[in-house]
Design an enzyme around this catalytic site. Structure first.
Site, PDB file in Angstrom:
ATOM      1  N   LYS A 151      84.063   9.934 139.185  1.00 44.19           N
ATOM      2  CA  LYS A 151      83.230  10.597 140.203  1.00 44.19           C
ATOM      3  C   LYS A 151      82.560  11.851 139.646  1.00 44.19           C
ATOM      4  CE  LYS A 151      85.273  13.513 143.215  1.00 44.19           C
ATOM      5  NZ  LYS A 151      84.740  14.877 143.380  1.00 44.19           N
ATOM      6  N   ASN A 152      83.357  12.702 138.993  1.00 40.53           N
ATOM      7  CA  ASN A 152      82.812  14.001 138.600  1.00 40.53           C
ATOM      8  C   ASN A 152      81.859  13.915 137.418  1.00 40.53           C
ATOM      9  OD1 ASN A 152      84.029  15.175 140.720  1.00 40.53           O
ATOM     10  ND2 ASN A 152      85.715  16.106 139.569  1.00 40.53           N
TER      11      ASN A 152
ATOM     12  N   ARG B 129      79.465  19.907 147.519  1.00 37.51           N
ATOM     13  CA  ARG B 129      79.024  20.990 146.639  1.00 37.51           C
ATOM     14  C   ARG B 129      78.257  20.518 145.416  1.00 37.51           C
ATOM     15  NH1 ARG B 129      81.303  25.875 146.809  1.00 37.51           N
ATOM     16  NH2 ARG B 129      80.865  26.044 144.607  1.00 37.51           N
TER      17      ARG B 129
ATOM     18  N   CYS C 271      84.781  26.467 150.177  1.00 37.90           N
ATOM     19  CA  CYS C 271      85.321  25.208 150.685  1.00 37.90           C
ATOM     20  C   CYS C 271      86.828  25.350 150.783  1.00 37.90           C
ATOM     21  CB  CYS C 271      84.914  24.031 149.805  1.00 37.90           C
ATOM     22  SG  CYS C 271      85.785  23.983 148.261  1.00 37.90           S
TER      23      CYS C 271
ATOM     24  N   ARG D 120      84.724  29.546 145.560  1.00 38.12           N
ATOM     25  CA  ARG D 120      83.841  28.795 144.677  1.00 38.12           C
ATOM     26  C   ARG D 120      82.402  29.332 144.612  1.00 38.12           C
ATOM     27  NH1 ARG D 120      85.006  22.476 145.311  1.00 38.12           N
ATOM     28  NH2 ARG D 120      84.359  22.440 143.149  1.00 38.12           N
ATOM     29  N   PRO D 121      82.234  30.552 144.118  1.00 33.43           N
ATOM     30  CA  PRO D 121      80.873  31.077 143.980  1.00 33.43           C
ATOM     31  C   PRO D 121      80.078  30.331 142.898  1.00 33.43           C
ATOM     32  CG  PRO D 121      82.476  32.626 143.066  1.00 33.43           C
ATOM     33  CD  PRO D 121      83.254  31.485 143.637  1.00 33.43           C
ATOM     34  N   VAL D 122      78.781  30.609 142.831  1.00 35.97           N
ATOM     35  CA  VAL D 122      77.939  29.952 141.823  1.00 35.97           C
ATOM     36  C   VAL D 122      77.253  30.994 140.942  1.00 35.97           C
ATOM     37  CG1 VAL D 122      77.557  27.757 143.023  1.00 35.97           C
ATOM     38  CG2 VAL D 122      76.095  29.719 143.561  1.00 35.97           C
ATOM     39  N   ASP D 123      77.850  32.196 140.874  1.00 33.44           N
ATOM     40  CA  ASP D 123      77.216  33.280 140.112  1.00 33.44           C
ATOM     41  C   ASP D 123      77.000  32.934 138.636  1.00 33.44           C
ATOM     42  OD1 ASP D 123      80.045  33.284 140.201  1.00 33.44           O
ATOM     43  OD2 ASP D 123      80.139  35.298 139.366  1.00 33.44           O
ATOM     44  N   LEU D 124      77.939  32.200 138.037  1.00 30.47           N
ATOM     45  CA  LEU D 124      77.774  31.878 136.608  1.00 30.47           C
ATOM     46  C   LEU D 124      76.591  30.931 136.393  1.00 30.47           C
ATOM     47  CD1 LEU D 124      81.418  31.340 135.266  1.00 30.47           C
ATOM     48  CD2 LEU D 124      80.164  33.441 135.651  1.00 30.47           C
TER      49      LEU D 124
ATOM     50  N   ASP E 267      92.897  19.123 139.258  1.00 29.08           N
ATOM     51  CA  ASP E 267      92.672  17.952 140.108  1.00 29.08           C
ATOM     52  C   ASP E 267      93.864  16.989 140.134  1.00 29.08           C
ATOM     53  OD1 ASP E 267      90.218  18.954 140.761  1.00 29.08           O
ATOM     54  OD2 ASP E 267      89.054  17.565 139.516  1.00 29.08           O
TER      55      ASP E 267
ATOM     56  N   ILE F 192      93.222  27.778 138.588  1.00 32.04           N
ATOM     57  CA  ILE F 192      91.773  27.524 138.662  1.00 32.04           C
ATOM     58  C   ILE F 192      91.219  27.900 140.040  1.00 32.04           C
ATOM     59  CG2 ILE F 192      89.942  25.794 138.322  1.00 32.04           C
ATOM     60  CD1 ILE F 192      91.618  26.232 135.776  1.00 32.04           C
TER      61      ILE F 192
ATOM     62  N   ARG G 141      86.054  10.099 149.774  1.00 32.93           N
ATOM     63  CA  ARG G 141      85.099  10.856 148.945  1.00 32.93           C
ATOM     64  C   ARG G 141      85.298  10.544 147.466  1.00 32.93           C
ATOM     65  NH1 ARG G 141      85.153  16.918 149.431  1.00 32.93           N
ATOM     66  NH2 ARG G 141      83.692  16.480 147.770  1.00 32.93           N
TER      67      ARG G 141
HETATM   68  C1  EPZ Z   1      84.615  20.875 139.006  1.00 28.26           C
HETATM   69  O1  EPZ Z   1      84.332  21.847 140.010  1.00 28.26           O
HETATM   70  C2  EPZ Z   1      85.086  19.640 139.712  1.00 28.26           C
HETATM   71  N1  EPZ Z   1      84.055  19.155 140.621  1.00 28.26           N
HETATM   72  C3  EPZ Z   1      86.366  19.948 140.480  1.00 28.26           C
HETATM   73  O2  EPZ Z   1      86.839  18.737 141.069  1.00 28.26           O
HETATM   74  C4  EPZ Z   1      87.410  20.465 139.510  1.00 28.26           C
HETATM   75  O3  EPZ Z   1      88.560  20.830 140.228  1.00 28.26           O
HETATM   76  C5  EPZ Z   1      86.871  21.679 138.752  1.00 28.26           C
HETATM   77  O4  EPZ Z   1      85.615  21.339 138.105  1.00 28.26           O
HETATM   78  C6  EPZ Z   1      87.808  22.217 137.693  1.00 28.26           C
HETATM   79  O5  EPZ Z   1      88.138  21.206 136.799  1.00 28.26           O
HETATM   80  C7  EPZ Z   1      83.066  18.418 140.179  1.00 28.26           C
HETATM   81  O6  EPZ Z   1      82.942  18.137 138.996  1.00 28.26           O
HETATM   82  C8  EPZ Z   1      82.115  17.895 141.184  1.00 28.26           C
HETATM   83  P1  EPZ Z   1      84.526  25.261 138.016  1.00 28.26           P
HETATM   84  P2  EPZ Z   1      83.510  23.148 139.659  1.00 28.26           P
HETATM   85  O7  EPZ Z   1      83.142  25.803 138.033  1.00 28.26           O
HETATM   86  O8  EPZ Z   1      82.507  22.832 138.617  1.00 28.26           O
HETATM   87  C9  EPZ Z   1      85.068  29.775 139.601  1.00 28.26           C
HETATM   88  C10 EPZ Z   1      87.566  17.326 142.804  1.00 28.26           C
HETATM   89  O9  EPZ Z   1      88.598  17.294 143.526  1.00 28.26           O
HETATM   90  N2  EPZ Z   1      83.605  29.924 139.491  1.00 28.26           N
HETATM   91  O10 EPZ Z   1      85.102  24.878 136.695  1.00 28.26           O
HETATM   92  O11 EPZ Z   1      83.057  23.740 140.932  1.00 28.26           O
HETATM   93  C11 EPZ Z   1      85.480  28.763 140.677  1.00 28.26           C
HETATM   94  O12 EPZ Z   1      85.468  29.355 141.955  1.00 28.26           O
HETATM   95  C12 EPZ Z   1      86.873  18.633 142.503  1.00 28.26           C
HETATM   96  O13 EPZ Z   1      87.048  16.307 142.325  1.00 28.26           O
HETATM   97  C13 EPZ Z   1      83.040  31.165 139.699  1.00 28.26           C
HETATM   98  O14 EPZ Z   1      83.709  32.151 140.009  1.00 28.26           O
HETATM   99  O15 EPZ Z   1      84.669  24.044 139.029  1.00 28.26           O
HETATM  100  C14 EPZ Z   1      86.842  28.349 140.196  1.00 28.26           C
HETATM  101  O16 EPZ Z   1      87.788  29.283 140.602  1.00 28.26           O
HETATM  102  C15 EPZ Z   1      87.471  19.791 143.240  1.00 28.26           C
HETATM  103  N3  EPZ Z   1      81.677  31.280 139.578  1.00 28.26           N
HETATM  104  C16 EPZ Z   1      86.705  28.385 138.671  1.00 28.26           C
HETATM  105  O17 EPZ Z   1      85.555  29.207 138.412  1.00 28.26           O
HETATM  106  C17 EPZ Z   1      80.878  30.225 139.220  1.00 28.26           C
HETATM  107  O18 EPZ Z   1      79.655  30.384 139.136  1.00 28.26           O
HETATM  108  C18 EPZ Z   1      86.465  27.044 137.995  1.00 28.26           C
HETATM  109  O19 EPZ Z   1      85.469  26.330 138.711  1.00 28.26           O
HETATM  110  C19 EPZ Z   1      81.484  28.973 139.005  1.00 28.26           C
HETATM  111  C20 EPZ Z   1      82.850  28.845 139.134  1.00 28.26           C
END
Ligand code: EPZ
Length: 425
Positions: free
Chosen positions: A22-23, A94, A118, A123-127, A309, A331, A401
Site C-alpha cells: 500500500k505505502n 493523508r 490524525c 503529523r505535520p508536513v513542515d519537512l 507499522d 515515531i 484501508r
Molecule cells: C509513512 O508515513 C507511512 N505512510 C506510515 O504508515 C508509516 O507509519 C510512517 O511512514 C513511518 O514509517 C505512508 O507511507 C502512506 P514520516 P509518513 O514522515 O510519511 C514527523 C500506515 O499505517 N514528521 O516518516 O507520514 C511525523 O509526525 C501508515 O500504513 C514531521 O514532524 O511518516 C512522525 O512523527 C501510518 N514533519 C515522524 O516525523 C514532517 O514534515 C515520521 O513520519 C513529516 C513528518
C-alpha cells in the site's frame, strides 16, 4: 457499518499470498502526475486507500483504467486539468498530500489542502514544505491550504532532513526528478518503499543515485516518460500475517514476499520462540501451539529498525507471552490506541507516554472491541486468534484501508472469520 467476527484456538496451515505494498503504491500513483505518458502499475493492491487516491487523480485530470481484480492500474496524466487537491479528499487520506510535489514540479504551481493531524499523532508536513522552499518554491498557507508556486520551475538544492521522514523523502525525491540541476537529500529515509519509488522513477527516465542509503542524489531531467512497474510486496501485510500465525500456532508459508525487508520482525519472532524459515520470495512461520511465546522488547525506529507499522501487531502477540515486554514508540506520539481495546480482551498493558509495558496473561477472552486505526485494528485480530470465544471488531473500514481481502486470506489458512453488517456502535 460492518463488523468482523472471528474465533481463536485453531492452528493455521497452508500458504498465504502477500499483496503489493500500500505505502509504495500510493506514492507510485502520485508519481503518475510527473509524466504525460501512461504509468502502468502491476501487483496493485485494491484497497480503500488506493481507490481513494484514484479519485483524487481523476479529479486532477488523470485518465485511469483499473479493471476490478486485475491488479493492473493504468494512469495517464496527458494533461493536468486541475492542480487543486481539495480538503474533502486530503482529509480522508493523508497520502493524497503527496500530489503536491509532482504537481509543483510539472505544472509550476499547486494548491493542496493541509492534511491535519490524525489518530496516531499530529503529523505535520513542515519537512515537506521546507524541502520545496529549498528547491525555490514560494509556499503560502492560506485558509487551510498550501499554495505552492515555482513558476520558472524548481531548482536543485541540498536538503538536510533534521530527522528521518518517509513522506518528506519521497515527496522531495519526486519533485527533484524534474528540477533544474542536482538535488542532494541527506538523512533521507531508507524504507524499501522509497527504493521502489526511486527505481520506478528511474524506469521513467529519472537520474537517481544512492538508493537504499541515507543520501539520495538526483540529477533533474526535462521530462519523464511512461513505464510499466510492479509494486513491491507489502512487508507490513506480510509481517502482520506472520504475527497471526505466531499467535494461532501451526505452520503457514507467506508467498510473494521479500524476506530481507522483514529482518527486524523475523528476528523478534525468532526471539519470541517462533520458527522462521526463508527462501528467495517466501517465509515459513511455524509454532507448536503448546510451546509458549517468550516476551520480547520492541523499540520502533526508521528502516532498517523495527517498523512502527508492526508495533501494534507484536503488542497483540505479546499479550499472552511468558514475561513482560516493553514497547517504545519513537515515531508517532499517540500510537497505543490499541492498548485499551486489547485490555477489553483481558490483556495486561500499562501505557506511560511513549512506553507501554505488556505483562503476558494466561488467557484472553473474546469481547466486542473497536478498531481505531489501520494497524491497531489488526492487532485486535491477532489477539482474537489467541482468545477463547468469539471477538467482534467494529469499525472495520480501518482494516479495509490497508488489508486486501483480509477475511479471504485468513480463512484460506483456517481462521473462522466472517463479516457482518451493522455494528454495536
Ligand atoms: C509513512 O508515513 C507511512 N505512510 C506510515 O504508515 C508509516 O507509519 C510512517 O511512514 C513511518 O514509517 C505512508 O507511507 C502512506 P514520516 P509518513 O514522515 O510519511 C514527523 C500506515 O499505517 N514528521 O516518516 O507520514 C511525523 O509526525 C501508515 O500504513 C514531521 O514532524 O511518516 C512522525 O512523527 C501510518 N514533519 C515522524 O516525523 C514532517 O514534515 C515520521 O513520519 C513529516 C513528518
Amino acid at each position: 457499518m460492518d463488523r468482523i467476527i472471528l474465533s481463536g484456538g485453531t492452528p493455521l496451515s497452508g500458504s498465504l499470498p502477500i499483496s503489493g505494498a500500500k505505502n509504495s503504491a500510493l506514492k507510485l500513483q502520485a508519481a503518475s502526475l510527473l509524466t504525460s505518458q501512461p504509468l502502468v502499475l502491476t501487483n496493485m493492491p485494491e484497497l480503500a486507500d488506493t481507490r481513494f487516491m484514484v479519485q483524487l487523480l481523476e479529479q486532477l485530470g488523470v485518465q485511469v483504467f483499473w479493471p476490478k481484480g486485475s491488479g493492473r492500474l493504468s494512469m495517464h496524466a496527458e494533461a493536468i486539468t486541475s492542480s487543486i487537491a481539495p480538503y474533502d479528499l486530503v482529509r480522508k487520506m493523508r497520502a493524497t498530500f503527496n500530489v503536491l510535489g509532482p504537481l509543483l514540479a510539472r505544472e509550476g504551481h499547486a494548491t493542496v489542502s493541509l492534511p491535519g493531524g490524525c489518530a496516531i499523532g499530529a503529523r505535520p508536513v513542515d519537512l515537506h514544505l521546507k524541502a520545496f522552499e529549498a528547491m525555490g518554491a514560494d509556499i503560502h498557507i492560506e485558509a487551510g491550504y498550501v499554495k505552492a508556486a515555482a513558476l520558472r520551475g524548481l531548482k536543485g538544492a541540498r536538503v538536510v532532513f533534521p530527522f528521518v521522514s518517509v513522506g518528506a523523502t519521497e515527496h522531495a525525491l519526486m519533485a527533484a526528478t524534474l528540477a533544474r540541476g542536482e538535488t542532494v537529500l541527506e538523512n533521507a529515509a531508507r524504507e524499501p518503499e522509497i527504493g521502489d519509488l526511486a527505481s520506478c522513477l528511474i524506469a521513467m527516465g529519472a537520474k537517481i543515485d544512492g538508493i537504499g542509503t541515507s543520501t539520495l542524489t538526483i540529477q533533474g531531467v526535462d521530462s519523464l516518460h511512461g513505464a510499466n512497474w510492479k509494486v513491491i510486496p507489502d512487508r507490513i501485510e506480510a509481517g502482520t500475517y506472520a504475527c497471526c500465525v505466531a499467535a494461532a500456532g501451526g505452520g503457514v508459508t507467506l508467498t510473494d514476499v521479500v524476506p530481507s525487508t522483514l529482518s527486524s520482525l523475523l528476528d523478534v519472532l525468532s526471539r519470541a520462540g517462533v520458527s522462521i524459515e526463508t527462501g528467495e520470495d517466501w517465509i515459513k512461520v511455524s509454532r507448536t501451539p503448546s510451546s509458549p511465546l517468550k516476551a520480547v522488547d520492541i523499540d520502533t525506529q526508521p528502516y532498517p529498525g523495527f517498523p512502527t507499522d508492526l508495533q501494534a501487531q507484536v503488542m497483540g502477540l505479546m499479550t499472552m507471552a511468558e514475561g513482560a515486554s516493553i514497547f517504545r514508540e519513537n515515531i508517532f506520539e499517540n500510537r497505543f490506541m490499541h492498548a485499551p481495546e486489547l485490555r477489553r480482551l483481558g490483556a495486561d498493558i500499562t501505557v506511560r507516554g511513549s512506553e507501554a509495558v505488556v505483562r503476558g496473561v494466561k488467557e484472553l477472552k473474546g469481547a466486542p472491541v473497536m478498531a481505531t486505526d489501520l494497524r491497531a485494528s489488526v492487532s485486535l485480530v491477532i489477539a482474537a486468534l489467541m482468545a477463547d470465544d468469539e471477538t467482534s471488531i467494529s469499525r472495520v473500514y480501518h482494516l479495509d484501508r490497508g488489508f486486501e481481502r483480509l477475511e479471504e486470506k485468513l480463512s484460506g489458512v483456517g481462521v473462522t472469520i466472517r463479516r457482518a453488517s451493522g455494528s454495536d456502535e
